[in-house]
Each structure stands twice: as C-alpha cells, then as structure tokens.
Scaffold this motif. Structure first.
Motif, mmCIF file in Angstrom:
data_model
loop_
_atom_site.group_PDB
_atom_site.id
_atom_site.type_symbol
_atom_site.label_atom_id
_atom_site.label_comp_id
_atom_site.label_asym_id
_atom_site.label_seq_id
_atom_site.Cartn_x
_atom_site.Cartn_y
_atom_site.Cartn_z
ATOM 1 N N ARG A 57 3.738 -45.465 16.419
ATOM 2 C CA ARG A 57 2.634 -46.353 16.798
ATOM 3 C C ARG A 57 3.088 -47.519 17.666
ATOM 4 O O ARG A 57 2.269 -48.161 18.307
ATOM 5 C CB ARG A 57 1.865 -46.837 15.573
ATOM 6 N N VAL A 85 2.647 -46.082 6.209
ATOM 7 C CA VAL A 85 3.545 -47.217 6.465
ATOM 8 C C VAL A 85 3.477 -48.206 5.300
ATOM 9 O O VAL A 85 4.511 -48.692 4.821
ATOM 10 C CB VAL A 85 3.192 -47.905 7.806
ATOM 11 N N ASP A 86 2.282 -48.504 4.825
ATOM 12 C CA ASP A 86 2.113 -49.431 3.702
ATOM 13 C C ASP A 86 2.750 -48.874 2.425
ATOM 14 O O ASP A 86 3.404 -49.615 1.677
ATOM 15 C CB ASP A 86 0.637 -49.724 3.453
ATOM 16 N N GLY A 128 7.037 -42.950 6.896
ATOM 17 C CA GLY A 128 6.590 -44.297 7.248
ATOM 18 C C GLY A 128 7.372 -44.860 8.417
ATOM 19 O O GLY A 128 6.797 -45.463 9.329
ATOM 20 N N ASP A 129 8.690 -44.658 8.396
ATOM 21 C CA ASP A 129 9.518 -45.108 9.521
ATOM 22 C C ASP A 129 9.109 -44.409 10.811
ATOM 23 O O ASP A 129 9.051 -45.031 11.879
ATOM 24 C CB ASP A 129 11.003 -44.845 9.242
ATOM 25 N N ASN A 147 -1.225 -45.750 9.012
ATOM 26 C CA ASN A 147 -1.039 -47.107 8.480
ATOM 27 C C ASN A 147 -0.881 -47.085 6.958
ATOM 28 O O ASN A 147 -0.088 -47.862 6.409
ATOM 29 C CB ASN A 147 -2.199 -48.006 8.882
ATOM 30 N N CYS A 190 6.131 -43.163 11.509
ATOM 31 C CA CYS A 190 4.825 -43.686 11.919
ATOM 32 C C CYS A 190 4.962 -45.037 12.611
ATOM 33 O O CYS A 190 4.273 -45.294 13.600
ATOM 34 C CB CYS A 190 3.889 -43.795 10.709
ATOM 35 N N VAL A 191 5.838 -45.887 12.098
ATOM 36 C CA VAL A 191 6.052 -47.190 12.726
ATOM 37 C C VAL A 191 6.581 -47.006 14.134
ATOM 38 O O VAL A 191 6.080 -47.611 15.088
ATOM 39 C CB VAL A 191 7.015 -48.069 11.891
#
Length: 95
Positions: free
Chosen positions: A17, A69-70, A10-11, A66, A13-14
C-alpha cells in the motif's frame, strides 16, 4: 492463520500500500470508476449499481488489507517484552 503468517502478510500489505505503483493503480481505478459511473444515462440505474458495487468491493479489499496490518501490529505489540528495570530510561530532550 498463524501469528507468523499474519505478521508476514501484514508486512507485505504495508509495503504494497506504500508502493508508488500500487498507489497509482488505486487512484486510476477509482478515477476510472467514477468516470464510468458519471457517464451512465439517467435510465441506467442497474449499471450504476454494478459500478458502485465494484468500487465498494475494491474498497472492502483495501479495508481487509488494513485489518491485516492492524492484526499484525497487535500481535507484535502483544509479544513485545515488558521493559526491564535494567533498560535505560527514556529521557525527554530539553532545548
């Protein structure tokens, strides 16, 4: 996947993006796809369907990013310790 792997992904991906080069690649791909779509002849329905499927798959990939990330944010929030009675109270700023 473990919670730690989801948080790490997730980190990533943040950061990906939000990276200016990745944002540029997304815009270029979408613009190129729309241009390609619009340049097809009226009788090339199958070609347009293929182009649309490509764009749809790409957007699904971004949606998967996304979702990761969520999921990471939910794991972090779930594992966040409850406030203690000894924590300083949050004060609103008064002008």
């Amino acid at each position: 996947m473990t919670d730690d792997e989801i948080i790490s992904l997730g980190d990533y991906c943040v950061s990906l993006r939000e990276h200016p080069h990745f944002v540029t690649l997304i815009r270029q791909f979408e613009l190129q796809t729309v241009t390609h779509f619009m340049s097809t002849e009226a009788h090339e329905q199958k070609k347009r369907e293929g182009i649309y499927a490509s764009l749809s798959g790409f957007r699904d990939f971004l949606g998967q990013m996304n979702a990761i990330v969520d999921a990471a944010a939910n794991i972090v929030a779930k594992n966040k310790p409850a406030p203690s009675e000894f924590d300083a109270p949050i004060q609103d700023e008064i002008d």
